[in-house]
Design a protein around this motif. Structure first.
Motif, short mmCIF file in Angstrom:
data_model
loop_
_atom_site.label_atom_id
_atom_site.label_comp_id
_atom_site.label_asym_id
_atom_site.label_seq_id
_atom_site.Cartn_x
_atom_site.Cartn_y
_atom_site.Cartn_z
N GLY A 53 32.83 10.72 38.28
CA GLY A 53 31.50 11.03 38.83
C GLY A 53 31.30 10.61 40.28
O GLY A 53 30.75 11.37 41.08
N GLY A 54 31.74 9.39 40.61
CA GLY A 54 31.52 8.87 41.97
C GLY A 54 32.19 9.75 43.01
O GLY A 54 31.57 10.14 44.01
N GLN A 55 33.46 10.08 42.73
CA GLN A 55 34.20 10.92 43.68
C GLN A 55 33.57 12.30 43.82
O GLN A 55 33.44 12.84 44.92
CB GLN A 55 35.67 11.03 43.22
CG GLN A 55 36.60 11.58 44.28
CD GLN A 55 36.54 10.77 45.57
OE1 GLN A 55 36.58 9.55 45.54
NE2 GLN A 55 36.39 11.46 46.69
N LEU A 56 33.13 12.82 42.67
CA LEU A 56 32.50 14.15 42.65
C LEU A 56 31.26 14.19 43.55
O LEU A 56 31.08 15.12 44.35
CB LEU A 56 32.09 14.45 41.20
CG LEU A 56 32.23 15.85 40.64
CD1 LEU A 56 33.65 16.36 40.79
CD2 LEU A 56 31.84 15.84 39.15
N LEU A 57 30.44 13.15 43.44
CA LEU A 57 29.22 13.12 44.27
C LEU A 57 29.57 12.95 45.74
O LEU A 57 28.98 13.61 46.60
CB LEU A 57 28.29 11.98 43.81
CG LEU A 57 27.64 12.16 42.43
CD1 LEU A 57 26.78 10.95 42.09
CD2 LEU A 57 26.78 13.41 42.38
N ARG A 58 30.54 12.07 46.04
CA ARG A 58 30.94 11.88 47.44
C ARG A 58 31.52 13.17 48.00
O ARG A 58 31.28 13.52 49.15
CB ARG A 58 31.94 10.72 47.57
CG ARG A 58 31.28 9.37 47.33
CD ARG A 58 32.23 8.20 47.53
NE ARG A 58 31.59 7.00 47.00
CZ ARG A 58 31.87 6.47 45.81
NH1 ARG A 58 32.78 7.01 45.03
NH2 ARG A 58 31.22 5.39 45.40
N ASP A 59 32.27 13.91 47.17
CA ASP A 59 32.83 15.20 47.62
C ASP A 59 31.73 16.20 47.94
O ASP A 59 31.94 17.12 48.73
CB ASP A 59 33.75 15.80 46.54
CG ASP A 59 35.06 15.03 46.41
OD1 ASP A 59 35.36 14.20 47.29
OD2 ASP A 59 35.78 15.26 45.41
N HIS A 60 30.57 16.04 47.32
CA HIS A 60 29.43 16.90 47.65
C HIS A 60 28.69 16.40 48.90
O HIS A 60 27.64 16.91 49.25
CB HIS A 60 28.42 16.93 46.48
CG HIS A 60 28.75 17.91 45.40
ND1 HIS A 60 29.78 17.71 44.51
CD2 HIS A 60 28.21 19.12 45.07
CE1 HIS A 60 29.84 18.74 43.66
NE2 HIS A 60 28.90 19.60 43.99
#
Ligand code: 5GP
Length: 191
Positions: A161-168
């Motif tokens: 989740g954390g990486q996914l949000l940062r990627d956004h």
């Protein structure tokens, strides 16, 4: 956040399926004095962001969001997971997969309570696969609102989740990041 690490170490319990149980202070019984410190910490971390509304998801996010909102002096809107006659017919809606319950559900916010003037801070208790947070980001986008950030009490850093949000490109602040729950041991990432 040192106090949060202490609470997790003293009261957290690891359950099957990489679940951390913290319901003695965060999402069943609520330690209000502690939640006040959480609210202050979010205010400090998002102090430079423009925020007009805090958005969360029922049920566990509501208490945390309400206490934080007192430091931001903005209203809280919580996304509903269940349809009810009380909910306006005109809603923004997004589908979310629940990690803890392993099922899909729709999250909804009335169109009256989010609009294109809003700068939204999303708050939730846990970040695991990021589906709940991304569902709320989607609701904000449907409304034309901008997402000023996502504030999470406990991020499970070993899930995506954390990486996914940062990627956004989202400003994510997690007050504790768990590196591993293997062998029933709680290991923190250094943050
Ligand atoms: P995600 O959508 O990021 O996969 O999961 C976030 C949601 O699942 C949170 O709103 C939280 O309610 C629940 N959740 C995920 N992992 C845990 C966990 O380890 N412990 C608890 N208590 N809830 C969790």
């Amino acid at each position: 956040m040192k106090l949060l690490h202490e609470k997790i170490n003293n009261q957290g319990q690891v359950r099957d399926g990489d679940i951390l149980k913290v319901d003695s202070f965060l999402n069943h019984q609520l330690d209000v004095a502690f939640l006040n410190e959480v609210g202050k910490e979010f205010k400090q971390r998002f102090n430079n962001e423009k925020i007009t509304k805090i958005v969360t998801i029922e049920a566990s996010g509501i208490a945390i969001a309400c206490i934080a909102a007192q430091y931001f002096d903005v209203p809280v809107v919580f996304a509903k997971k269940t349809d009810s006659r009380n909910l306006d017919a005109d809603t923004y809606s997004s589908n979310v997969h629940s990690y803890t319950k392993d099922l899909d559900y729709a999250v909804k916010i009335s169109k009256r309570y989010l609009n294109d003037d809003d700068h939204v801070l999303i708050i939730d208790d846990f970040l695991a696969n990021g589906q709940a947070a991304l569902g709320l980001v989607d609701l904000a986008k449907q409304a034309g609102a901008s997402v000023s950030g996502v504030g999470i009490v406990i991020e499970k850093g070993f899930q995506p989740g954390g990486q996914l949000l940062r990627d956004h490109g989202i400003h994510l602040e997690s007050l504790a990041v768990i590196k591993s729950l293997k062998n029933n041991e709680i290991e923190f990432a250094t943050n």
